[in-house]
Design an enzyme around this catalytic site. Structure first.
Site, PDB file in Angstrom:
ATOM      1  N   TYR A  53       0.826  -1.217   0.000  1.00 19.21           N
ATOM      2  CA  TYR A  53       0.000   0.000   0.000  1.00 19.21           C
ATOM      3  C   TYR A  53       0.860   1.267   0.000  1.00 19.21           C
ATOM      4  O   TYR A  53       0.429   2.293  -0.513  1.00 19.21           O
ATOM      5  CB  TYR A  53      -1.019  -0.027   1.150  1.00 19.21           C
ATOM      6  CG  TYR A  53      -2.067  -1.094   0.903  1.00 19.21           C
ATOM      7  CD1 TYR A  53      -3.080  -0.883  -0.036  1.00 19.21           C
ATOM      8  CD2 TYR A  53      -1.994  -2.325   1.525  1.00 19.21           C
ATOM      9  CE1 TYR A  53      -4.003  -1.872  -0.317  1.00 19.21           C
ATOM     10  CE2 TYR A  53      -2.922  -3.328   1.252  1.00 19.21           C
ATOM     11  CZ  TYR A  53      -3.919  -3.098   0.328  1.00 19.21           C
ATOM     12  OH  TYR A  53      -4.826  -4.087   0.035  1.00 19.21           O
ATOM     13  N   ARG A  56       1.365   1.781  -3.578  1.00 21.01           N
ATOM     14  CA  ARG A  56       0.134   2.272  -4.212  1.00 21.01           C
ATOM     15  C   ARG A  56      -0.056   3.767  -3.906  1.00 21.01           C
ATOM     16  O   ARG A  56      -0.469   4.547  -4.742  1.00 21.01           O
ATOM     17  CB  ARG A  56      -1.091   1.498  -3.718  1.00 21.01           C
ATOM     18  CG  ARG A  56      -1.043  -0.014  -3.911  1.00 21.01           C
ATOM     19  CD  ARG A  56      -1.322  -0.433  -5.352  1.00 21.01           C
ATOM     20  NE  ARG A  56      -0.224  -0.152  -6.246  1.00 21.01           N
ATOM     21  CZ  ARG A  56       0.929  -0.842  -6.270  1.00 21.01           C
ATOM     22  NH1 ARG A  56       1.138  -1.827  -5.446  1.00 21.01           N
ATOM     23  NH2 ARG A  56       1.864  -0.529  -7.122  1.00 21.01           N
ATOM     24  N   HIS A 104     -14.891   0.560  -0.930  1.00 18.76           N
ATOM     25  CA  HIS A 104     -13.805  -0.346  -0.556  1.00 18.76           C
ATOM     26  C   HIS A 104     -12.650   0.352   0.167  1.00 18.76           C
ATOM     27  O   HIS A 104     -11.527  -0.141   0.156  1.00 18.76           O
ATOM     28  CB  HIS A 104     -13.285  -1.070  -1.805  1.00 18.76           C
ATOM     29  CG  HIS A 104     -14.315  -1.984  -2.414  1.00 18.76           C
ATOM     30  ND1 HIS A 104     -14.246  -2.437  -3.705  1.00 18.76           N
ATOM     31  CD2 HIS A 104     -15.453  -2.505  -1.892  1.00 18.76           C
ATOM     32  CE1 HIS A 104     -15.296  -3.218  -3.945  1.00 18.76           C
ATOM     33  NE2 HIS A 104     -16.046  -3.264  -2.868  1.00 18.76           N
ATOM     34  N   THR A 169     -17.082  -0.305 -14.385  1.00 21.08           N
ATOM     35  CA  THR A 169     -17.367  -1.484 -13.575  1.00 21.08           C
ATOM     36  C   THR A 169     -18.557  -2.207 -14.175  1.00 21.08           C
ATOM     37  O   THR A 169     -19.487  -1.578 -14.657  1.00 21.08           O
ATOM     38  CB  THR A 169     -17.685  -1.103 -12.112  1.00 21.08           C
ATOM     39  OG1 THR A 169     -18.212  -2.264 -11.444  1.00 21.08           O
ATOM     40  CG2 THR A 169     -18.718   0.006 -12.010  1.00 21.08           C
TER      41      THR A 169
END
Ligand code: ZN
Length: 231
Positions: A53, A56, A104, A169
């Site tokens: 992360y 990221r 999320h 999506t």
């Protein structure tokens, strides 16, 4: 003002250069998704998860919102727009959108494992970083197998919307997929995807569904311009 919900996923950020695990068969930037995005992975190797992360978060600083993100902002001039995103990046916010719900979690936030406080976080995170209460911190990301705390809020937003736009999506993965079932049985639904794959619930709404077989950066501005022209 009419209320529009914009449901966004990986496809809208992909055009800014953010890769997701769906790009490569269960791998996320070369990592097995379960090793970096599950409570089991966290238990097994916290340093690996933190490092993942951290990378990221650094990558996020090197990318910019694209035309699709900005066009949602434009829509806000004439409509009451709420964004529900499955993305953990902050590109919607950086494009100027204020009403963004992250299903999320968010890369630029961390959470205390002791007191559950959520803190803004821009740099790297390690086990040496502690909450002011002394608790350990983890990425504020909803991992596989974890509950989605914002799901009820998202369902309420979807159920109150008169128009829905789905972009980047296919809304096929649960629990996000369940949100389609909350769309009121009237009002238009726009689905923008270069390779459309219909959620089952969407196939039941064919009469009010418009499919735009285009990338987010070209398809979404077209839908936005049409909706603005209707005012
Ligand atoms: Zn704490």
């Amino acid at each position: 003002m009419k209320k529009i919900v914009v449901l966004t996923g990986a496809g809208i950020s992909a055009e800014s250069g953010i890769k997701t695990f769906r790009d490569a068969d269960g791998l996320w930037e070369g990592h097995d998704v379960m090793s970096v995005a599950s409570p089991e992975g966290w238990q097994k190797n916290q340093a690996l998860v933190q490092d993942f992360y951290n990378q990221r978060r650094r990558q996020l600083l090197s990318v910019e919102p694209n035309a699709a993100h900005y066009s949602i902002n434009k829509l806000g001039e004439e409509y009451n727009v709420e964004v529900i995103t499955q993305n953990v990046d902050d590109l919607h916010e950086r494009a100027g959108n204020k009403n963004v719900l992250h299903l999320h979690g968010e890369l630029r936030k961390v959470r205390c494992l002791a007191c559950y406080s959520v803190l803004d976080w821009d740099g790297d995170l390690s086990n040496k970083n502690l909450c002011s209460c002394g608790g350990n911190l983890r990425p504020h990301i909803v991992w596989f197998g974890e509950e989605v705390p914002e799901l009820q809020n998202a369902a309420r937003i979807v159920s109150e919307s008169e128009i829905a736009i789905i972009v980047g999506t296919s809304m096929q993965v649960y629990p996000a997929a369940s949100l389609i079932g909350y769309l009121p049985r009237f009002g238009k639904i726009y689905y923008i995807d270069p390779k459309p794959a219909l959620n089952y619930e969407l196939t039941l709404s064919q009469d009010r569904l418009t499919i735009i077989e285009e990338a987010a950066t070209t398809g979404l501005p077209k839908v936005v311009n049409n909706l603005l022209a209707e005012i």
